[in-house]
Design a protein around this motif. Structure first.
Motif, PDB file in Angstrom:
ATOM      1  N   CYS A  71       0.837  -1.209   0.000  1.00  0.00           N
ATOM      2  CA  CYS A  71       0.000   0.000   0.000  1.00  0.00           C
ATOM      3  C   CYS A  71       0.866   1.251   0.000  1.00  0.00           C
ATOM      4  CB  CYS A  71      -0.920  -0.023   1.225  1.00  0.00           C
ATOM      5  SG  CYS A  71      -2.112   1.326   1.254  1.00  0.00           S
ATOM      6  N   CYS A  73       0.587   3.731   1.782  1.00  0.00           N
ATOM      7  CA  CYS A  73       0.784   4.231   3.147  1.00  0.00           C
ATOM      8  C   CYS A  73       2.086   3.709   3.752  1.00  0.00           C
ATOM      9  CB  CYS A  73      -0.394   3.870   4.042  1.00  0.00           C
ATOM     10  SG  CYS A  73      -0.524   2.119   4.461  1.00  0.00           S
ATOM     11  N   HIS A 116      -2.605   1.762   8.213  1.00  0.00           N
ATOM     12  CA  HIS A 116      -3.341   1.010   7.203  1.00  0.00           C
ATOM     13  C   HIS A 116      -4.626   0.412   7.775  1.00  0.00           C
ATOM     14  CE1 HIS A 116      -3.776  -1.099   3.387  1.00  0.00           C
ATOM     15  NE2 HIS A 116      -4.234  -2.113   4.110  1.00  0.00           N
ATOM     16  N   HIS A 161      -7.086   0.999   1.240  1.00  0.00           N
ATOM     17  CA  HIS A 161      -6.807   1.931   2.342  1.00  0.00           C
ATOM     18  C   HIS A 161      -7.950   2.947   2.404  1.00  0.00           C
ATOM     19  CE1 HIS A 161      -3.566   3.834   4.917  1.00  0.00           C
ATOM     20  NE2 HIS A 161      -4.535   4.743   4.914  1.00  0.00           N
TER      21      HIS A 161
HETATM   22 ZN   LIG Z   1      -2.499   1.483   3.493  1.00  0.00          ZN
END
Ligand SMILES: [Zn+2]
Length: 220
Positions: A71, A73, A116, A161
């Motif tokens: 992800c 993030c 997350h 997310h």
């Molecule tokens: Zn994430």
């Protein structure tokens, strides 16, 4: 019907019901008075037809970031300067707000948790903060002189997310009311970057005053 009534419908039954209502080509009819006849619909209803309903997919496709390690993030925490990350304009200990590329709307912001989480797996504390930020951010957007309403959208079909969109709806333009603003947004002339940034700065300053956090990047 037993004690608990009927069971929730399966997707196969749902799909069969939809297809039973479609014509030989798999197209649904547009009801008179349906969305294409709404004042806010961007297109002329005459000549319009719906796409054929596609077959049921075998599985629900995975979204970007289903694996937390993949992800976006994953990179947010390590960056020395938060303002260098895409177009982040606000951050506090648990949340960030970024501004969308210039489009037809006066401003589109996106609220995202730093850790997350999917929308439906946010811990209670984060969920409580989200509600307060949504209200304060919404009020700040509605305080813009060109804006009447904030539209808040959670779809989440592209990324796993959690991310919530805030659309600024121009005032005194009743055609842009409601769900179709997200469609009109694609056709209205793009807002100049400096105009969008002035809107973003006013909104973030207001949010910092009423909720907290700090402006970063374009709004620092
Ligand atoms: Zn994430």
């Amino acid at each position: 019907m037993g004690r608990f009534g009927r069971m929730p419908e399966t997707i196969e039954d749902y799909y069969a019901r939809v297809m039973a209502a479609a014509d030989d080509e798999g197209r649904l009819a547009i009801p008179i008075g349906g969305i294409p006849y709404w004042e806010v619909f961007p297109f002329e209803a005459e000549g319009l037809r719906l796409k054929r309903i596609e077959p049921l997919a075998d599985v629900e496709e995975p979204r970007h970031g289903e694996d937390p390690g993949q992800c976006t993030c994953a990179g947010w925490g390590q960056a020395a300067e938060p303002s260098s990350i895409d177009d982040e304009v606000w951050r506090d200990d648990h949340w960030r707000i970024s501004v969308a590329e210039p489009s037809g709307a006066p401003l589109i912001l996106m609220l995202v948790p730093l850790a997350h989480h999917d929308f439906t797996t946010l811990p209670k504390e984060r969920a409580a903060e989200m509600g307060q930020i949504m209200v304060a951010l919404g009020a700040a957007i509605e305080a813009l002189p060109s804006v009447a309403r904030v539209h808040v959208s959670k779809w989440g079909d592209g990324g796993a997310h959690a991310h919530i969109f805030f659309f600024a709806r121009p005032t005194q333009m009743p055609q842009l009311r409601g769900t179709m603003l997200a469609v009109w947004d694609d056709f209205l002339p793009r807002i100049p970057v400096d105009v969008r940034d002035a809107n973003a700065r006013a909104v973030i300053q207001d949010l910092v005053r009423t909720y907290g956090g700090r402006g970063v990047g374009r709004t620092a």
